[in-house]
Enzyme design. Structure first.
Site, PDB file in Angstrom:
ATOM      1  CG  HIS A  76      -2.007  -1.024   1.130  1.00 46.29           C
ATOM      2  ND1 HIS A  76      -3.007  -1.138   2.063  1.00 46.29           N
ATOM      3  CD2 HIS A  76      -2.247  -1.995   0.210  1.00 46.29           C
ATOM      4  CE1 HIS A  76      -3.824  -2.119   1.719  1.00 46.29           C
ATOM      5  NE2 HIS A  76      -3.371  -2.656   0.599  1.00 46.29           N
ATOM      6  CD  GLU A  78      -2.021   3.809   3.303  1.00 49.83           C
ATOM      7  OE1 GLU A  78      -3.186   3.781   3.723  1.00 49.83           O
ATOM      8  OE2 GLU A  78      -1.635   3.132   2.331  1.00 49.83           O
ATOM      9  CB  CYS A 104      -6.098  -1.291   5.218  1.00 47.02           C
ATOM     10  SG  CYS A 104      -4.328  -1.694   5.226  1.00 47.02           S
ATOM     11  CB  CYS A 107      -1.642   1.033   6.180  1.00 39.67           C
ATOM     12  SG  CYS A 107      -1.048   0.277   4.646  1.00 39.67           S
TER      13      CYS A 107
END
Length: 148
Positions: A76, A78, A104, A107
């Site tokens: 992801h 992040e 999410c 993260c």
């Protein structure tokens, strides 16, 4: 010199929108078809990291399998921004993370451990558990719409 709270908040929102627009532009670097996500990390008005969702270094730039599902090893935005800081002389302590989609749960764990204090995002992820976790530990979460 005293600062007017409204003036400070207005200036902060202006900066937040600017960095969020930059994160959205950065998302265009993603090879993912289903959803392109971008992230910028800012500390003291300096961009210290950036990231977008995609495969780990050394992998092919294909995020989805033949059936259109995201591959399990796609990182992801992040996570990419946080790990990029880990390879630099900077640290995330007290920084703000600007991300085009709310984090999410996985993260969010990284955000907490990295010492990030604010998360500013525009789109909501389908699950709210990541934001719930961030709020639980006192991380400020701000949703802004970018209608431009």
């Amino acid at each position: 010199m005293e600062h007017d709270g409204k003036e400070h908040n207005g200036k902060q929102e202006l900066l937040d929108r600017r960095y969020l627009r930059m994160a959205r532009i950065w998302a265009e670097n993603s090879y993912c078809e289903r959803r392109k996500v971008g992230a910028l990390m800012v500390k003291g008005r300096t961009i210290i990291s950036d990231g977008f969702n995609g495969t780990p270094a050394g992998f092919e730039n294909v995020c989805e399998d033949e059936s259109g599902q995201t591959k399990t090893y796609v990182l992801h935005a992040e996570a990419n921004a946080i790990t990029k800081v880990a390879k630099s002389a900077n640290n995330c302590d007290g920084s703000t993370l600007y991300v085009t989609a709310s984090p999410c749960i996985e993260c969010s764990k990284l955000i907490i451990q990295a010492g990030i204090k604010r998360v500013v995002y525009c789109d909501s992820y389908r699950l709210e558990e990541g934001l719930d976790l961030l709020r639980r530990v006192g991380i400020e979460c701000v949703q802004l719409s970018l209608d431009d």
